[in-house]
Structures are given as structure tokens and as C-alpha cells.
Design a protein around this motif. Structure first.
Motif, PDB file in Angstrom:
ATOM      1  N   ASP A  13       0.806  -1.260  -0.030  1.00 37.67           N
ATOM      2  CA  ASP A  13      -0.156   0.043   0.106  1.00 37.67           C
ATOM      3  C   ASP A  13       0.993   1.252   0.047  1.00 37.67           C
ATOM      4  OD1 ASP A  13      -2.884   0.176   0.183  1.00 37.67           O
ATOM      5  OD2 ASP A  13      -2.698  -1.392   1.503  1.00 37.67           O
ATOM      6  N   LEU A  14       0.944   1.821  -1.116  1.00 39.09           N
ATOM      7  CA  LEU A  14       1.473   3.381  -1.142  1.00 39.09           C
ATOM      8  C   LEU A  14       0.263   4.305  -0.903  1.00 39.09           C
ATOM      9  CD1 LEU A  14       3.595   2.393  -4.444  1.00 39.09           C
ATOM     10  CD2 LEU A  14       4.541   3.331  -2.245  1.00 39.09           C
ATOM     11  N   SER A  15       0.493   5.169  -0.058  1.00 40.74           N
ATOM     12  CA  SER A  15      -0.538   6.196   0.215  1.00 40.74           C
ATOM     13  C   SER A  15      -0.240   7.457   0.318  1.00 40.74           C
ATOM     14  CB  SER A  15      -1.142   5.816   1.331  1.00 40.74           C
ATOM     15  OG  SER A  15      -2.359   6.662   1.688  1.00 40.74           O
ATOM     16  N   ALA A  16      -0.387   8.380  -0.580  1.00 47.43           N
ATOM     17  CA  ALA A  16       0.093   9.719  -0.821  1.00 47.43           C
ATOM     18  C   ALA A  16       1.441  10.002  -0.993  1.00 47.43           C
ATOM     19  CB  ALA A  16      -0.745  10.586   0.173  1.00 47.43           C
ATOM     20  N   VAL A  17       2.164   9.066  -1.509  1.00 47.78           N
ATOM     21  CA  VAL A  17       3.493   9.040  -1.353  1.00 47.78           C
ATOM     22  C   VAL A  17       4.359   9.967  -2.479  1.00 47.78           C
ATOM     23  CG1 VAL A  17       5.842   7.872  -2.170  1.00 47.78           C
ATOM     24  CG2 VAL A  17       3.816   6.791  -0.789  1.00 47.78           C
ATOM     25  N   SER A  18       5.031  11.166  -1.940  1.00 44.71           N
ATOM     26  CA  SER A  18       5.947  12.009  -2.825  1.00 44.71           C
ATOM     27  C   SER A  18       7.346  11.645  -2.588  1.00 44.71           C
ATOM     28  CB  SER A  18       5.400  13.280  -2.449  1.00 44.71           C
ATOM     29  OG  SER A  18       4.069  13.632  -2.863  1.00 44.71           O
ATOM     30  N   LYS A  19       8.121  11.919  -3.676  1.00 48.28           N
ATOM     31  CA  LYS A  19       9.550  12.052  -3.367  1.00 48.28           C
ATOM     32  C   LYS A  19       9.976  13.223  -4.191  1.00 48.28           C
ATOM     33  CE  LYS A  19      13.600  10.907  -2.662  1.00 48.28           C
ATOM     34  NZ  LYS A  19      14.188  10.952  -1.378  1.00 48.28           N
ATOM     35  N   ALA A  20      10.593  14.259  -3.661  1.00 48.66           N
ATOM     36  CA  ALA A  20      11.221  15.295  -3.979  1.00 48.66           C
ATOM     37  C   ALA A  20      12.770  15.296  -4.045  1.00 48.66           C
ATOM     38  CB  ALA A  20      10.581  16.494  -3.126  1.00 48.66           C
ATOM     39  N   ARG A  25       9.331  17.163  -8.213  1.00 53.53           N
ATOM     40  CA  ARG A  25       9.033  16.039  -7.686  1.00 53.53           C
ATOM     41  C   ARG A  25       9.015  15.084  -8.584  1.00 53.53           C
ATOM     42  NH1 ARG A  25       3.559  16.879  -3.938  1.00 53.53           N
ATOM     43  NH2 ARG A  25       4.573  18.086  -2.449  1.00 53.53           N
ATOM     44  N   ALA A  26       9.677  13.789  -8.435  1.00 52.00           N
ATOM     45  CA  ALA A  26       9.943  12.814  -9.231  1.00 52.00           C
ATOM     46  C   ALA A  26       8.541  11.888  -8.848  1.00 52.00           C
ATOM     47  CB  ALA A  26      11.292  11.724  -8.774  1.00 52.00           C
ATOM     48  N   LEU A  27       8.089  11.882  -7.734  1.00 54.07           N
ATOM     49  CA  LEU A  27       6.701  11.277  -7.323  1.00 54.07           C
ATOM     50  C   LEU A  27       5.924  12.191  -6.714  1.00 54.07           C
ATOM     51  CD1 LEU A  27       7.477   7.852  -5.881  1.00 54.07           C
ATOM     52  CD2 LEU A  27       7.022   8.344  -8.187  1.00 54.07           C
ATOM     53  N   ASP A  28       4.532  12.534  -7.546  1.00 58.57           N
ATOM     54  CA  ASP A  28       3.849  13.666  -6.794  1.00 58.57           C
ATOM     55  C   ASP A  28       2.486  13.009  -6.227  1.00 58.57           C
ATOM     56  OD1 ASP A  28       2.583  16.040  -6.426  1.00 58.57           O
ATOM     57  OD2 ASP A  28       2.593  16.502  -8.242  1.00 58.57           O
ATOM     58  N   ASP A  29       2.438  12.726  -4.815  1.00 58.97           N
ATOM     59  CA  ASP A  29       1.304  12.237  -4.406  1.00 58.97           C
ATOM     60  C   ASP A  29       0.456  10.986  -5.087  1.00 58.97           C
ATOM     61  OD1 ASP A  29      -0.844  12.429  -2.535  1.00 58.97           O
ATOM     62  OD2 ASP A  29      -2.026  13.846  -3.860  1.00 58.97           O
ATOM     63  N   PHE A  60      15.535   1.501  -1.177  1.00 59.65           N
ATOM     64  CA  PHE A  60      16.573   2.418  -1.493  1.00 59.65           C
ATOM     65  C   PHE A  60      16.636   3.667  -1.617  1.00 59.65           C
ATOM     66  CE2 PHE A  60      16.822  -1.842  -4.192  1.00 59.65           C
ATOM     67  CZ  PHE A  60      17.687  -2.305  -3.402  1.00 59.65           C
ATOM     68  N   THR A  61      15.483   4.272  -1.664  1.00 63.22           N
ATOM     69  CA  THR A  61      15.038   5.620  -1.533  1.00 63.22           C
ATOM     70  C   THR A  61      14.078   5.614  -0.472  1.00 63.22           C
ATOM     71  OG1 THR A  61      15.461   5.779  -3.911  1.00 63.22           O
ATOM     72  CG2 THR A  61      14.004   7.452  -2.804  1.00 63.22           C
ATOM     73  N   GLU A  62      14.094   6.845   0.348  1.00 59.34           N
ATOM     74  CA  GLU A  62      13.240   7.284   1.373  1.00 59.34           C
ATOM     75  C   GLU A  62      12.360   8.064   0.967  1.00 59.34           C
ATOM     76  OE1 GLU A  62      12.189   6.133   4.033  1.00 59.34           O
ATOM     77  OE2 GLU A  62      13.481   4.625   4.165  1.00 59.34           O
ATOM     78  N   VAL A  63      11.004   7.985   1.288  1.00 62.22           N
ATOM     79  CA  VAL A  63       9.789   8.903   0.774  1.00 62.22           C
ATOM     80  C   VAL A  63       9.884  10.375   1.399  1.00 62.22           C
ATOM     81  CG1 VAL A  63       8.263   6.952   0.327  1.00 62.22           C
ATOM     82  CG2 VAL A  63       8.159   8.268   2.704  1.00 62.22           C
ATOM     83  N   SER A  64       9.456  11.420   0.552  1.00 58.32           N
ATOM     84  CA  SER A  64       9.564  12.824   1.043  1.00 58.32           C
ATOM     85  C   SER A  64       8.487  12.833   2.144  1.00 58.32           C
ATOM     86  CB  SER A  64       9.639  13.759   0.230  1.00 58.32           C
ATOM     87  OG  SER A  64      10.743  13.394  -0.682  1.00 58.32           O
ATOM     88  N   ALA A  65       7.210  12.241   1.556  1.00 58.83           N
ATOM     89  CA  ALA A  65       5.915  12.357   2.291  1.00 58.83           C
ATOM     90  C   ALA A  65       5.169  11.199   1.827  1.00 58.83           C
ATOM     91  CB  ALA A  65       5.182  13.563   1.691  1.00 58.83           C
ATOM     92  N   GLY A  66       4.087  10.788   2.828  1.00 61.25           N
ATOM     93  CA  GLY A  66       3.276   9.774   2.411  1.00 61.25           C
ATOM     94  C   GLY A  66       3.408   8.361   3.218  1.00 61.25           C
ATOM     95  N   SER A  67       2.850   7.590   3.204  1.00 56.97           N
ATOM     96  CA  SER A  67       3.170   6.044   3.918  1.00 56.97           C
ATOM     97  C   SER A  67       3.289   4.890   3.051  1.00 56.97           C
ATOM     98  CB  SER A  67       1.833   5.926   5.093  1.00 56.97           C
ATOM     99  OG  SER A  67       0.666   5.603   4.190  1.00 56.97           O
TER     100      SER A  67
END
Ligand SMILES: Nc1ncnc2c1ncn2[C@@H]1O[C@H](COP(=O)(O)OP(=O)(O)OP(=O)(O)O)[C@@H](O)[C@H]1O
Ligand SMILES: [Mg+2]
Length: 371
Positions: A13-20, A25-29, A60-67
Motif C-alpha cells: 500500500d502506497l498512500s499519498a507518496v511523494s519524492k522530491a 517532484r519525481a513522485l507527486d502524491d 533504496f530511496t526514502e519517501v519525502s511524504a506519505g506512507s
């Protein structure tokens, strides 16, 4: 692999995941649920965020936001080696100084598995990828396809509930790729593990997947089965990325139950209400379009547009035509083998039934991000 050859995979489950990265933003919500045991493919053009998503799941990469949950547990902050996830990359170098057998045994040695058990498991994993006869070879003595099968054996040997693959067949030629696709499908069926697979090749995604998540510029445009995405694309980008399609643009008029487009002096209508934002466009699959000689009485639908054949390709099982329409755009038609054939330069009519058109919101960015 469990003794029975079956085990349940882990749900994700990826929920509201962002990676900046800085302000980018490589991943935007992103939100995505992957069922236990499912084969999920992340599909999208270069730079759309597929590898970043895989890296986030792997740790390998930590999320900037989300669960992020794997198997019902939050893994945010958990180091990669504790997540117990199998990974195969496009160029995942095997250890060159170790034989195939020792390469595959490596994850088991790390986990302190005893020698007898280790040998049995290595054999099972190599059997599964049909590489048991190669255990004593070194990676440099294998072809690219064989190396990827060993990498796959190494990724499944410790029974991970989740296997991540990033374009594992990207470096291989077409024939080998198609064969290995079927092998990967078989292995997925036999293991019952959750597979998350990255590709930018829509045909590969259709062959392999239970469901496909279509990525575009760090967002997920749509998630569904191949059929969902082909038959009911929700955005222009998805419609154009999966399969061939013709996009009709024009001055739009709508009432409560239908939408009409005026295209260079001709009008087409669909019995649909445009629900999206922005200007509607009509999207048509090649097999829903028919070509007729002008003035012919036969009715192949309620809509007709004038055009000229600009390309005719014989495909064996049928033909594919490109038709230049009055407004300068191109329609793609696939027609079954019939007596009727058309030549380049010929004036024709393009016919379709209004109910076969999909209405999606126009998105000029969909044209530029496809490559
Ligand atoms: N460490 C980083 N620093 C800055 N930007 C990054 C970093 N890693 C990735 N990006 C950017 O994030 C975006 C998404 O990258 P990602 O690797 O997820 O794309 P992809 O969908 O896997 O593409 P491809 O099909 O080319 O492999 C790209 O624009 C990329 O340049
Ligand atoms: Mg990538």
C-alpha cells in the motif's frame, strides 16, 4: 519457494507518496494498492517515476511524504536489507568471481541458512529458471538472457513475499524477451509471490500483468487490467500510450446526452456527455474505424469524415491504413483481410459508430510526454 511451491505474497500500500529532489517532484502524491500475489506492472515513459517507485518500495530511496506498507506493516524508515524483498534490475551484475551456484546461494548465506538446506534451495531456484545445468559456470560464460535468469533465481531463492523487477529484459533481443516474458509469467504462477514489474513497453505490460499502473510525470494516470486501459482509458495520455488510437479534435458542442465535434466543416457525434474538465476529444481504436469509397451507400456507423489514404501497410492477417483527414490530423485504421483494398492518395470516407468513441479531456502535454 515453499515446499508446496505456493505461498502468499505480500500486499503493498502506497498512500499519498511523494519524492522530491529539491523543488522537483519525481513522485507527486502517488497512491497504489497492490494485492497479495498480484502481478502489477508500472508502465510509463522515461522519467515518469517508475524506478523511483520501485526504489521506494525496496527501501533504496526514502519517501519525502506519505506512507508505505508491505504485508500490512509500515516500512517507512526500515533499511532495505530488513525488508526481505527480492530485486532484479536491468543490469544487475552477478558477482563475477562467483559461480552461478554461489551467486544464487549468496542471499541464503547472508541469512545463515545451513549448507544442506542451502544446496536444496539453490537447486530448486535454478530448476525453476531452467539453469540447473549451469551451476558451475561463471557469469562471464553466460549469455545475457542466462545471466538474467540467474539473477531471477538469486532474487527468489530466499522466498521473498515480494519480487521487484526493473526492466529486467530491457537489454535482450525481441525473441528472447518474448520467451522470457512467458517464463516470468510461469514463475509468478508457480510461486504465488507478489511481483512488481517496471517497463516502458506497453506490449510487455499487456502480456505479463494482472493490472497495470500507468505513470506520467510523477503521477499515476490510471490503474487497471490491460482490457480496462484499452477499452476505457480515462485520459488522453492512457489512450495513446496503450495501443494505437486516433484522436479527433474539433469545436465541441454538447447537450445533456451527446457531444458533437465540428472538424474542418464536418460534424461527428457520440452519444456521450463529456464529464471531464477541458475540451473533449474523441479517441477511437483502429478496429472501430472503417474505410469506404466516397458516396457508397453502405452504412458503417453514424459518423463519416473525408480523408485521403496516406499509408497502406499489409500485415498478413489484415491491413493497416493511415488516413489524412481534412484538418491535417491522421487516423489509424486496422481492417481485416477483405477483397477491398485502398491505395495511397485515394479519397475515402472514415466511418465509425458514435458509441465506439471514447471522450477524454484534451491534454496537449499528452503529446509531448509520450516518448
Ligand atoms: N537522485 C536523483 N536526483 C534528482 N533527480 C532524480 C534522481 N533520481 C531520479 N530523478 C529524477 O526523477 C524522475 C523520475 O526518475 P525515474 O528513474 O523514476 O524514471 P523512470 O520512470 O524509471 O524512467 P526510465 O524509463 O528512463 O528508467 C526523473 O526526471 C529523474 O531525472
Ligand atoms: Mg527506470
Amino acid at each position: 519457494m515453499s515446499e508446496t511451491g505456493k505461498q502468499r505474497g505480500a500486499a503493498i500500500d502506497l498512500s499519498a507518496v511523494s519524492k522530491a529532489y529539491g523543488s522537483f517532484r519525481a513522485l507527486d502524491d502517488i497512491s497504489l494498492h497492490i494485492e497479495a500475489g498480484e502481478f502489477m506492472t508500472l508502465l510509463g515513459p522515461s522519467g515518469s517515476g517508475k524506478t523511483t517507485t520501485l526504489n521506494v518500495i525496496a527501501g533504496f530511496t526514502e519517501v519525502s511524504a506519505g506512507s508505505l506498507q508491505v504485508g500490512g506493516r509500515s516500512v517507512v524508515g526500515m533499511p532495505a536489507h530488513k525488508r526481505n524483498i527480492g530485486v532484479v534490475f536491468q543490469h544487475y551484475a552477478l558477482f563475477p568471481h562467483m559461480t552461478v551456484g554461489r551467486n544464487v546461494a549468496y542471499p541464503l548465506s547472508l541469512r545463515g541458512v545451513a549448507k544442506t538446506e542451502r544446496e536444496a534451495r539453490v537447486k530448486r531456484a535454478l530448476d525453476m529458471v531452467r539453469m540447473a545445468d549451469f551451476a558451475h559456470r561463471y557469469p562471464s560464460e553466460l549469455s545475457g538472457g542466462q545471466q538474467q535468469r540467474v539473477a531471477l533465481a538469486r532474487a527468489i531463492v530466499f522466498d521473498p513475499p515480494l519480487l521487484l523487477m526493473d526492466e529486467p529484459l530491457g537489454a535482450l533481443d525481441k525473441k528472447l524477451r518474448e520467451w522470457l516474458q512467458l517464463e516470468i509469467k510461469r514463475i509468478h504462477r508457480e510461486l504465488g509471490t507478489t511481483f512488481v514489474y517496471v517497463t516502458h513497453d506497453q506490449e510487455e505490460a499487456l502480456v505479463l500483468s494482472d493490472r497495470i499502473a500507468v505513470f506520467n510525470r510523477g503521477k499515476i494516470e490510471q490503474v487497471g487490467t490491460g482490457r480496462d486501459l484499452y477499452d476505457a482509458p480515462e485520459t488522453l495520455f492512457v489512450g495513446r500510450f496503450i495501443g494505437d488510437s486516433t484522436v479527433l479534435r474539433g469545436q465541441s458542442r454538447g447537450d445533456g446526452s451527446s457531444t458533437a465535434l465540428d472538424i474542418a466543416g464536418e460534424t461527428v457525434t457520440a452519444p456521450l456527455k463529456h464529464a471531464g474538465r477541458g475540451q473533449p476529444v474523441m479517441l477511437l481504436r483502429p478496429e472501430k474505424l472503417a474505410i469506404r469509397r466516397p458516396g457508397l451507400g453502405r452504412n458503417d456507423g453514424d459518423n463519416r469524415l473525408s480523408g485521403t489514404i496516406s499509408e497502406a501497410i499489409y500485415l498478413g492477417s489484415g491491413s493497416k491504413y493511415e488516413i489524412r483527414l481534412r484538418d491535417g490530423s491522421t487516423a489509424i485504421v486496422r481492417s481485416p483481410l477483405t477483397d477491398e483494398s485502398f491505395t495511397i492518395g485515394e479519397a475515402v470516407e472514415l466511418c465509425f459508430r458514435g458509441e465506439d468513441a471514447k471522450l477524454v479531456a484534451d491534454d496537449s502535454a499528452a503529446d509531448t510526454t509520450l516518448t
